[in-house]
Design a protein around this motif. Structure first.
Motif, PDB file in Angstrom:
ATOM      1  N   ASP A 172      16.567  13.218 -19.177  1.00 27.12           N
ATOM      2  CA  ASP A 172      17.285  12.984 -17.926  1.00 27.12           C
ATOM      3  C   ASP A 172      18.621  12.431 -18.484  1.00 27.12           C
ATOM      4  N   PRO A 173      19.810  13.041 -17.914  1.00 24.62           N
ATOM      5  CA  PRO A 173      21.008  12.641 -18.384  1.00 24.62           C
ATOM      6  C   PRO A 173      21.372  11.228 -17.739  1.00 24.62           C
ATOM      7  N   GLU A 174      20.625  10.800 -16.674  1.00 21.83           N
ATOM      8  CA  GLU A 174      20.857   9.283 -16.242  1.00 21.83           C
ATOM      9  C   GLU A 174      20.080   8.431 -16.768  1.00 21.83           C
ATOM     10  N   GLY A 175      19.437   8.786 -18.112  1.00 21.95           N
ATOM     11  CA  GLY A 175      18.715   7.788 -18.883  1.00 21.95           C
ATOM     12  C   GLY A 175      17.183   7.704 -18.412  1.00 21.95           C
ATOM     13  N   ALA A 176      16.433   6.628 -18.986  1.00 20.09           N
ATOM     14  CA  ALA A 176      15.208   6.298 -18.749  1.00 20.09           C
ATOM     15  C   ALA A 176      15.187   5.975 -17.139  1.00 20.09           C
ATOM     16  N   SER A 177      13.710   5.432 -17.066  1.00 18.26           N
ATOM     17  CA  SER A 177      13.562   5.112 -15.579  1.00 18.26           C
ATOM     18  C   SER A 177      11.985   4.425 -15.438  1.00 18.26           C
ATOM     19  N   TYR A 178      12.065   3.771 -14.465  1.00 17.97           N
ATOM     20  CA  TYR A 178      10.668   3.259 -13.943  1.00 17.97           C
ATOM     21  C   TYR A 178      10.397   3.845 -12.557  1.00 17.97           C
ATOM     22  N   THR A 179       9.171   4.430 -12.334  1.00 15.58           N
ATOM     23  CA  THR A 179       8.669   5.087 -11.165  1.00 15.58           C
ATOM     24  C   THR A 179       7.576   4.144 -10.752  1.00 15.58           C
ATOM     25  N   SER A 180       7.521   4.250  -9.358  1.00 16.82           N
ATOM     26  CA  SER A 180       6.458   3.805  -8.623  1.00 16.82           C
ATOM     27  C   SER A 180       5.473   4.493  -7.893  1.00 16.82           C
ATOM     28  N   PHE A 181       4.195   4.155  -7.657  1.00 15.01           N
ATOM     29  CA  PHE A 181       3.438   5.149  -7.114  1.00 15.01           C
ATOM     30  C   PHE A 181       2.336   4.316  -6.152  1.00 15.01           C
ATOM     31  N   GLU A 182       2.095   4.974  -5.131  1.00 14.57           N
ATOM     32  CA  GLU A 182       1.233   4.233  -4.075  1.00 14.57           C
ATOM     33  C   GLU A 182      -0.216   4.718  -4.374  1.00 14.57           C
ATOM     34  N   ILE A 183      -1.329   3.870  -4.884  1.00 10.16           N
ATOM     35  CA  ILE A 183      -2.647   4.440  -5.106  1.00 10.16           C
ATOM     36  C   ILE A 183      -3.478   4.648  -3.741  1.00 10.16           C
ATOM     37  N   GLN A 184      -3.723   5.918  -3.586  1.00  5.16           N
ATOM     38  CA  GLN A 184      -4.347   6.129  -2.423  1.00  5.16           C
ATOM     39  C   GLN A 184      -5.945   5.816  -2.517  1.00  5.16           C
ATOM     40  N   PRO A 185      -6.508   5.875  -1.583  1.00  4.87           N
ATOM     41  CA  PRO A 185      -8.215   5.366  -1.169  1.00  4.87           C
ATOM     42  C   PRO A 185      -8.855   6.229  -2.317  1.00  4.87           C
ATOM     43  N   ASN A 186      -8.554   7.448  -2.535  1.00  7.97           N
ATOM     44  CA  ASN A 186      -9.405   8.463  -3.416  1.00  7.97           C
ATOM     45  C   ASN A 186      -9.017   8.439  -4.920  1.00  7.97           C
ATOM     46  N   GLY A 187      -7.823   7.310  -5.120  1.00  8.72           N
ATOM     47  CA  GLY A 187      -7.055   7.053  -6.450  1.00  8.72           C
ATOM     48  C   GLY A 187      -5.931   8.053  -6.909  1.00  8.72           C
ATOM     49  N   ALA A 188      -5.514   8.961  -5.780  1.00 10.11           N
ATOM     50  CA  ALA A 188      -4.599   9.861  -6.122  1.00 10.11           C
ATOM     51  C   ALA A 188      -3.419   9.113  -6.008  1.00 10.11           C
ATOM     52  N   LEU A 189      -2.230   9.525  -6.874  1.00 10.80           N
ATOM     53  CA  LEU A 189      -1.012   8.663  -7.069  1.00 10.80           C
ATOM     54  C   LEU A 189       0.045   9.504  -6.128  1.00 10.80           C
ATOM     55  N   VAL A 190       0.509   8.522  -5.215  1.00 14.74           N
ATOM     56  CA  VAL A 190       1.739   9.287  -4.471  1.00 14.74           C
ATOM     57  C   VAL A 190       3.046   8.730  -4.804  1.00 14.74           C
ATOM     58  N   TYR A 191       3.845   9.437  -5.063  1.00 17.69           N
ATOM     59  CA  TYR A 191       5.313   9.016  -5.398  1.00 17.69           C
ATOM     60  C   TYR A 191       5.819   8.014  -4.531  1.00 17.69           C
ATOM     61  N   ALA A 192       6.319   7.001  -4.821  1.00 18.07           N
ATOM     62  CA  ALA A 192       7.484   5.981  -3.998  1.00 18.07           C
ATOM     63  C   ALA A 192       8.778   5.907  -4.291  1.00 18.07           C
ATOM     64  N   ASP A 193       9.114   5.390  -5.563  1.00 22.90           N
ATOM     65  CA  ASP A 193      10.332   5.069  -5.877  1.00 22.90           C
ATOM     66  C   ASP A 193      10.856   5.276  -7.399  1.00 22.90           C
ATOM     67  N   THR A 194      12.223   5.364  -7.695  1.00 23.06           N
ATOM     68  CA  THR A 194      12.416   5.364  -8.916  1.00 23.06           C
ATOM     69  C   THR A 194      13.695   4.304  -9.149  1.00 23.06           C
ATOM     70  N   LEU A 195      13.581   3.421 -10.195  1.00 23.60           N
ATOM     71  CA  LEU A 195      14.668   2.705 -10.817  1.00 23.60           C
ATOM     72  C   LEU A 195      15.142   3.090 -11.960  1.00 23.60           C
ATOM     73  N   LYS A 196      16.432   3.586 -12.075  1.00 22.33           N
ATOM     74  CA  LYS A 196      17.054   4.127 -13.139  1.00 22.33           C
ATOM     75  C   LYS A 196      17.308   2.929 -14.321  1.00 22.33           C
ATOM     76  N   VAL A 197      17.250   3.348 -15.448  1.00 24.59           N
ATOM     77  CA  VAL A 197      17.530   2.337 -16.592  1.00 24.59           C
ATOM     78  C   VAL A 197      18.973   2.862 -17.419  1.00 24.59           C
ATOM     79  N   PRO A 198      20.034   2.286 -16.867  1.00 24.58           N
ATOM     80  CA  PRO A 198      21.282   2.597 -17.366  1.00 24.58           C
ATOM     81  C   PRO A 198      21.488   2.214 -19.006  1.00 24.58           C
ATOM     82  N   GLY A 199      22.746   2.869 -19.501  1.00 16.08           N
ATOM     83  CA  GLY A 199      23.000   2.325 -20.839  1.00 16.08           C
ATOM     84  C   GLY A 199      21.978   2.816 -21.829  1.00 16.08           C
ATOM     85  N   PHE A 200      21.253   3.655 -21.670  1.00 16.38           N
ATOM     86  CA  PHE A 200      20.327   4.498 -22.552  1.00 16.38           C
ATOM     87  C   PHE A 200      19.395   3.421 -23.279  1.00 16.38           C
TER      88      PHE A 200
END
Length: 457
Positions: free
Chosen positions: A156-184
């Motif tokens: 990713d040319p924008e660098g690393a990231s943190y990504t969040s997911f909602e855990i569904q009742p059956n355990g599946a992960l549904v993407y929620a949000d991304t927080l970019k990590v600037p400055g490499f």
């Protein structure tokens, strides 16, 4: 070089010991093979026995690929924690597949069996997930954006990231949000506060320098030296929306640099853990051989309190017991000028007033299989060094995973991926109990096993 045979792992591998479980014997430990063969990564299940020893049971394929760190002890890609976690209700297990950029999810049965959650593995929505953690119904992944065996075009040319997911009742992960990590900066661990819901801490750690003067040996990630690190605090709402609270650069707590081989290296964090009942965060000051102490408020704002010395070399991973009386650190290398010959584990008293001023009360040598070698910092290094650590739920035993470090062609010795068990005495001090050679259980020697969790049913 010995030829490593390809091992096909399957969730239907027959249990090697099929004796019926007696009541009270449903005690298990899980770790990741981190298999670097394509889509051959797997979760390994062990039965934990009363004497602290481990009995291999079976593999469960993650349908992903582990991270390959085929170097002479290169810092960075493998220096992370919580690659495998179990939810508080003991219903789900999640594990990273770093090279595949995804996260595998399993449902946990009462006999410790794993059943793949529909839709698994789930895209991490970032490059090279190395650490995951959970608060409430939110899972966050730390995506390091550093994997020498992925195509550069995938980074990713924008660098690393943190990504969040909602855990569904059956355990599946549904993407929620991304927080970019600037400055490499390079994420190493994401950790959920034990006292404040939906509050996460992260450490970022990057060392890429030509320590030994041979660019082909140690200067791997780019043409410029990159030595940096910091702590982050992230607040998440119940839908997974992330807000960065603050970034914290570690204080220069001592004048003399303890990091052998590179004078002038700044303070950097590696390994974080929160106090179970107070708003305190502990961090390993890896380049200082110190344990750092921070306090934080309900918003997550960090305040540096103290730093105490560590008797090992390269303090890297931290764990606190449930009673908040003892803190354990894994020190990756032996300290030069001492009798240490391998990794060590330090035990700190953090009871009472010592919570803010930990007192080191024991240093234990970790058994070292395999031969030592010259690493990419031009230093003699053990062929197997300690990484992640876990306590049994009753806290009678502590388990530490060792990785086979020299993964280059020059190393023809297969041993080094080990899980060591230590008995925990009533005063929290440690005594060596047993060891299991993961190679004998079917782990590939050319991969570095990682992550360890224990659970009782």
């Amino acid at each position: 070089m010995s030829v490593i045979p390809k091992i096909t792992l399957s969730a239907v591998v027959i249990c090697l010991s099929c004796a019926a479980f007696a009541e009270g014997e449903k005690k298990f430990l899980y770790t990741l093979t981190n298999n670097i063969a394509e889509n051959q990564n797997a979760v390994a299940q062990y039965r934990r026995l009363k004497d602290g020893s481990l009995q291999f049971m079976r593999f469960y394929k993650t349908n992903g690929t582990g991270i390959n760190n085929d170097t002479h002890g290169k810092l960075g890609p493998q220096d992370n924690d919580s690659q495998i976690i179990i939810t508080g209700d003991k219903k789900r297990l999640y594990a990273v597949n770093t090279n595949s950029n995804n996260i595998s999810g399993f449902s946990l049965g009462k006999e410790g069996t794993l059943t793949e959650i529909p839709g698994s593995p789930f895209p991490a929505k970032g490059i090279a997930p190395v650490s995951i953690n959970i608060s409430g119904n939110i899972l966050i992944a730390a995506n390091r954006n550093e994997d020498y065996h992925q195509k550069a075009s995938l980074s990713d040319p924008e660098g690393a990231s943190y990504t969040s997911f909602e855990i569904q009742p059956n355990g599946a992960l549904v993407y929620a949000d991304t927080l970019k990590v600037p400055g490499f900066q390079k994420p190493a661990q994401i950790h959920a506060s034990h006292t404040v819901k939906n509050l996460f801490f992260a450490d970022e750690f990057q060392v890429d320098a030509d320590f030994d003067g041979d660019g082909n040996r140690s200067f791997l990630a780019g043409p410029k030296t990159s030595v940096q690190g910091q702590l982050k605090t992230i607040k998440v709402d119940d839908k997974g929306k992330m807000t960065l609270i603050n970034e914290t650069t570690l204080p220069e707590t001592i004048e003399n640099y303890l990091y052998i081989g590179s004078p002038g290296v700044p303070s950097m964090p590696l390994g974080i853990w929160s106090h179970p009942s107070q708003n305190i965060l502990y961090a390993g000051f890896v380049t200082r051989n110190q344990l750092g102490v921070f306090s934080y408020d309900e918003s997550g704002t960090l305040k540096f309190v103290n730093a105490v010395n560590n008797s090992g070399q390269d303090i890297c991973w931290i764990l606190v017991n449930k009673q908040a009386t003892r803190l354990y650190t894994v020190n990756n290398l032996p300290r030069q000028g001492t009798r240490q010959t391998a990794s060590t584990i330090s035990v700190y008293d953090i009871s009472g007033d010592n919570a803010l001023s930990p007192m080191e009360i024991q240093v234990v040598d970790v058994p070292m299989p395999g031969e030592s070698f010259i690493n990419n910092r031009n230093l003699m290094q053990p062929g197997s060094t300690s990484f992640e650590v876990a306590l049994s739920p009753d806290e009678d035993f502590l388990y530490v995973i060792n990785q086979r470090i020299n993964q280059t062609e020059e190393n023809t010795i297969d041993t080094g991926n080990i899980i060591h068990s230590f008995s925990v005495k009533k005063d929290g001090l440690l005594k060596t109990a047993s060891s299991v050679d993961l190679l004998k259980d079917g782990f590939p020697a050319n991969s570095r096993a990682q992550g360890v969790v224990a659970v009782d049913f």
